[in-house]
Design a protein around this motif. Sequence first.
Motif, short mmCIF file in Angstrom:
data_model
loop_
_atom_site.label_atom_id
_atom_site.label_comp_id
_atom_site.label_asym_id
_atom_site.label_seq_id
_atom_site.Cartn_x
_atom_site.Cartn_y
_atom_site.Cartn_z
N UNK A 33 11.28 9.55 42.97
CA UNK A 33 12.56 9.01 42.52
C UNK A 33 12.81 9.45 41.08
N UNK A 34 14.00 9.96 40.83
CA UNK A 34 14.36 10.38 39.48
C UNK A 34 14.44 9.17 38.56
N UNK A 79 18.22 8.49 47.92
CA UNK A 79 18.80 9.44 48.87
C UNK A 79 18.43 10.87 48.48
N UNK A 80 18.42 11.17 47.19
CA UNK A 80 18.06 12.52 46.75
C UNK A 80 16.61 12.84 47.10
N UNK A 81 15.70 11.89 46.91
CA UNK A 81 14.30 12.12 47.25
C UNK A 81 14.12 12.29 48.76
N UNK A 100 19.52 18.05 55.69
CA UNK A 100 20.02 17.54 54.42
C UNK A 100 21.33 16.79 54.61
N UNK A 101 22.23 17.36 55.41
CA UNK A 101 23.53 16.72 55.65
C UNK A 101 23.36 15.37 56.34
N UNK A 102 22.37 15.26 57.24
CA UNK A 102 22.14 14.00 57.92
C UNK A 102 21.70 12.89 56.97
N UNK A 103 20.90 13.25 55.97
CA UNK A 103 20.45 12.24 55.00
C UNK A 103 21.56 11.88 54.02
N UNK A 110 11.09 18.76 45.77
CA UNK A 110 9.87 18.86 46.57
C UNK A 110 9.31 20.27 46.43
N UNK A 111 8.01 20.38 46.16
CA UNK A 111 7.37 21.68 45.97
C UNK A 111 6.51 22.00 47.18
#
Length: 284
Positions: free
Chosen positions: A216-217, A128-130, A91-94, A50-51
């Motif tokens: 999404x990658x 999840x990464x996104x 971040x940890x929650x996701x 994310x930018x």
Amino acid sequence: MSRRAELPLWSDHTAFVRRHRLRIGGLTVLGLLVGLVLSVTQSSTWTSTTSLSLTPVPKYVLPTGTGLVPPEVTIDTDAQLLGSPEVLGAVAGVLGVDTDEARDSLSVTASPNSHVLHVSVTATSAPVAAEAADAAAAALVRVRRNALGSLRPDQLRLLRLWVAGQEDALAQEQRRGLVIPALDEQFAYLVDLRAGLQELEEARLAPAEVVSPAVLAAKPDYSNREVPLASGAMLGMLAGCLLGALRDRRRPHLHVSSATGPHPLSAGYLPDVRTRPEDAHHVV
């Protein structure tokens, strides 16, 4: 190659491989299979970015107008805010991990000569990464609003009071007819204060803007799956050679092919082991 010296002959090595070819080959294949299992079971990772465009703000508020102009908050300071508990917690929650693992999954880069940060998160799946990258960016916006001193509510309140005082003083001078707006320095200074206050208030409302949300990658991160295969095969081959050398040393009827030269075991090489029929064949 043909004369006995301190080092073993080439024929000693080839004879060693012939004697233990099944053992060496079997352990090499076993190591290759173990490496294949490790390579297949290795989980793939996905990375999304994310930018954000950060609003330039000064490090502190200087309402008096005297002294040096406060410098801007550097992008390095903003990047360090990603290590704050609020960002790591989001971040940890996701990701469903603790904050230490979230810190390892989080990375940041900056575009040169700009106020753009790129926040990246690595996870075991692309969605999840996104989601984690967007959560980190949203948390960074909140942290920046509350952490930077020039955007804090008490600092802005102090600046508003100072601007109101300058407006009252200017209004009193205007009533006495002593102010020419186009030439008066106090009027110009008040205009600058108003503009600076407005910029800070806008910056507090929008400390940063997401210019490119996470997508999404398309493919997972590169994983070198050849390494477990090659490592397993090499370890299996090494184990076979060591096991063969150990069995040769434990055999009591070793026979050296040449009567001259140092003792083969003391010289550090493996002798050419012959069976009794082979010994009889070589007897002149």
